[in-house]
Design an enzyme around this catalytic site. Structure first.
Site, short mmCIF file in Angstrom:
data_model
loop_
_atom_site.label_atom_id
_atom_site.label_comp_id
_atom_site.label_asym_id
_atom_site.label_seq_id
_atom_site.Cartn_x
_atom_site.Cartn_y
_atom_site.Cartn_z
N GLY A 56 37.38 33.38 43.69
CA GLY A 56 36.86 33.06 44.88
C GLY A 56 35.59 32.18 44.76
N LYS B 170 26.11 36.17 44.39
CA LYS B 170 27.08 37.06 43.80
C LYS B 170 26.83 37.14 42.29
CE LYS B 170 31.01 39.36 43.63
NZ LYS B 170 31.29 40.64 44.36
N GLU C 116 51.03 29.38 46.45
CA GLU C 116 51.30 28.87 45.08
C GLU C 116 50.70 29.68 43.95
OE1 GLU C 116 53.10 25.82 44.19
OE2 GLU C 116 52.86 27.00 42.37
N LYS D 62 55.46 38.67 39.83
CA LYS D 62 55.70 37.39 39.80
C LYS D 62 57.11 37.01 39.54
CE LYS D 62 51.29 36.34 37.62
NZ LYS D 62 50.62 36.17 36.06
N1 LIG Z 1 41.82 35.12 37.34
C1 LIG Z 1 43.17 34.51 37.46
O1 LIG Z 1 43.34 33.59 36.29
C2 LIG Z 1 44.24 34.85 38.39
C3 LIG Z 1 45.26 33.71 38.33
C4 LIG Z 1 46.30 34.00 39.59
C5 LIG Z 1 46.24 35.13 40.23
N2 LIG Z 1 45.17 35.83 40.51
C6 LIG Z 1 44.98 36.83 41.50
O2 LIG Z 1 43.78 36.08 42.33
C7 LIG Z 1 43.28 37.64 42.75
C8 LIG Z 1 41.67 37.25 42.31
O3 LIG Z 1 41.67 37.33 40.91
P1 LIG Z 1 40.22 37.25 40.33
O4 LIG Z 1 40.47 36.94 38.85
O5 LIG Z 1 39.15 36.48 41.07
O6 LIG Z 1 39.65 38.77 40.45
P2 LIG Z 1 38.48 39.51 40.24
O7 LIG Z 1 38.49 40.78 39.74
O8 LIG Z 1 37.51 38.79 39.45
O9 LIG Z 1 37.93 39.47 41.96
C9 LIG Z 1 38.68 40.28 42.63
C10 LIG Z 1 37.67 40.48 44.04
O10 LIG Z 1 38.36 40.99 45.06
C11 LIG Z 1 37.66 41.99 45.48
N3 LIG Z 1 38.19 43.13 46.31
C12 LIG Z 1 39.21 43.81 46.01
N4 LIG Z 1 39.35 44.66 46.69
C13 LIG Z 1 38.72 44.30 47.91
C14 LIG Z 1 38.65 44.58 49.27
N5 LIG Z 1 39.39 45.74 49.51
N6 LIG Z 1 37.88 44.06 50.19
C15 LIG Z 1 36.82 43.20 49.59
N7 LIG Z 1 37.02 42.64 48.69
C16 LIG Z 1 37.82 43.11 47.51
C17 LIG Z 1 36.49 42.62 44.39
O11 LIG Z 1 35.41 43.00 44.73
C18 LIG Z 1 36.54 41.28 43.42
O12 LIG Z 1 35.21 40.47 44.07
C19 LIG Z 1 43.97 38.68 42.46
O13 LIG Z 1 44.73 39.23 43.11
C20 LIG Z 1 44.49 38.19 41.04
O14 LIG Z 1 45.71 38.71 40.48
C21 LIG Z 1 44.20 35.69 39.23
N1 LIG Z 2 46.20 38.46 34.82
C1 LIG Z 2 47.11 37.51 35.05
C2 LIG Z 2 46.25 36.39 35.88
C3 LIG Z 2 47.07 35.57 36.51
O1 LIG Z 2 48.14 35.63 37.27
C4 LIG Z 2 47.54 36.98 33.77
O2 LIG Z 2 47.20 37.37 32.70
O3 LIG Z 2 48.58 36.05 33.72
NA NA Z 3 51.73 28.47 40.86
#
Ligand SMILES: NC(=O)c1ccc[n+]([C@@H]2O[C@H](COP(=O)([O-])OP(=O)(O)OC[C@H]3O[C@@H](n4cnc5c(N)ncnc54)[C@H](O)[C@@H]3O)[C@@H](O)[C@H]2O)c1
Ligand SMILES: N[C@@H](CCO)C(=O)O
Ligand code: NA
Length: 320
Positions: free
Chosen positions: A15, A58, A141, A216
């Site tokens: 985010g 944040k 995506e 996935k």
């Molecule tokens: N980080 C990566 O490389 C990556 C890659 C692909 C997909 N994703 C997906 O994207 C999403 C975010 O990943 P991230 O790395 O930012 O995770 P993160 O853990 O850094 O952030 C997740 C955020 O979601 C918030 N959250 C969770 N439940 C909530 C709720 N009920 N209400 C409001 N906020 C809520 C948490 O407080 C946190 O701020 C996840 O679903 C993850 O699987 C991450």
């Molecule tokens: N936890 C996941 C983030 C990407 O979806 C990984 O390691 O690939």
């Molecule tokens: Na993709």
């Protein structure tokens, strides 16, 4: 210029990277993106605010509600949609139960863009039905291979192909751990190192036990075949002892998905390292296609989310 208001739900690694990218590039191919609200577990900021200021708060205070000079609302997910009325809901949270929020959004003709896998993997058919009824779209995506465009490839460019098989390394965390184990680290040491990557799930067992890769693979099966798999298998990496050339490999074919550690040939395109993912897609006319790219990281993931926001704004058709 077509302005779209987006509500960002979840303000973690992805985010915060997304608001960076939007601030650098707010207008793309005639679409102007306005961040209308940002939500984390502590609340929602809405209206006229600087997203980069929210990102800074944040990062320094750990929660949006620490913002001093903006009102912070306590909306339930349903209220967020009804009060803020965004054009696009962007879910970059780790809330497994976010489908209920998508349902409200789609019924209000609000398109959904998400990087959050469980709601797509577990409710694909219902989401497709809601999207068709409401003429809003669902774009995901970054749920598979982050911004590396395997979903767009399967959902758009390969629409005319029969997908015979997909073999892929879809989880960056286990690749990192396995490659560190290859160079002599213990599983525990490698796991500790992986924490600094910013790609482990909030609950890292999802990575280690193959659950993330399984979600996935299930999403790929839905996109390729339009139905859930009947036969499934999931094995994680906890029992791997000799990590040489081992990767957590997902196999997807019609009716079947499996995720398990496999020892690969030296020249396999799947022998990736670091945060790279790779996929070998075999189709009836093209034979084997290989797609390799980063599968995790804040901006890498936010990249796919950003493009999906533009697609949603332009109402890109999503026939499957
Ligand atoms: N980080 C990566 O490389 C990556 C890659 C692909 C997909 N994703 C997906 O994207 C999403 C975010 O990943 P991230 O790395 O930012 O995770 P993160 O853990 O850094 O952030 C997740 C955020 O979601 C918030 N959250 C969770 N439940 C909530 C709720 N009920 N209400 C409001 N906020 C809520 C948490 O407080 C946190 O701020 C996840 O679903 C993850 O699987 C991450
Ligand atoms: N936890 C996941 C983030 C990407 O979806 C990984 O390691 O690939
Ligand atoms: Na993709």
């Amino acid at each position: 210029m077509k302005e779209v208001k987006v509500s960002i739900f979840g303000f973690g690694t992805v985010g915060r990277a997304l608001v960076e990218i939007v601030s650098e590039n707010p207008e793309v191919v005639g679409v102007k993106i306005k961040v209308e609200s940002i939500t984390d577990r502590s609340g929602t900021v809405w209206g006229d605010f600087d997203p980069l200021e929210v990102k800074e708060v944040k990062e320094n205070a750990g929660r949006i509600s620490a913002l001093g000079d903006y009102e912070v609302y306590s909306f339930k997910p349903k209220e967020l949609i009804e009060e803020v009325k965004p054009d696009i809901l962007v879910d970059v949270s780790s809330w497994d139960g976010a489908f209920s929020m998508y349902e409200v959004a789609l019924k209000e003709r609000v398109s959904v863009v998400t990087s959050n896998k469980p709601p797509i993997a577990e409710h694909y058919d219902k989401l497709r039905e809601l999207a068709e009824e409401s003429k809003a779209g669902v774009y995901f995506e970054s749920t598979v291979m982050a911004g590396t465009p395997i979903i767009g490839l399967l959902r758009e460019n390969l629409l005319g192909e029969n997908i015979e098989e997909i073999l892929a390394v879809l989880n960056a965390s286990t690749t990192f751990i396995l490659t560190r184990m290859e160079s002599g680290k213990s599983f525990e040491e490698a796991f500790e190192e992986a924490k600094s990557l910013g790609v482990l799930e909030e609950d890292p067992s999802k990575d280690i036990d193959g659950i993330d890769a399984f979600y996935k693979a299930k999403i790929l099966h839905w996109v390729a075949y339009g139905e859930p798999p009947e036969k499934t298998e999931r094995v994680g990496i906890r029992e791997v002892e000799d990590a040489k050339n081992v990767r957590l490999v997902a196999r997807v074919s019609k009716g079947e998905i499996s995720v398990k550690p496999r020892k690969l040939e030296e020249n396999s395109p799947l022998l990736v390292s670091g945060v790279y993912n790779a996929a070998i897609i075999r189709t009836n006319n093209l034979g084997e296609l290989v797609l390799k790219g980063k599968g995790g990281g804040g901006r890498v993931t936010a990249s796919g989310v950003f493009t999906d926001i533009v697609k949603a704004a332009l109402k890109f058709p999503s026939p499957r």
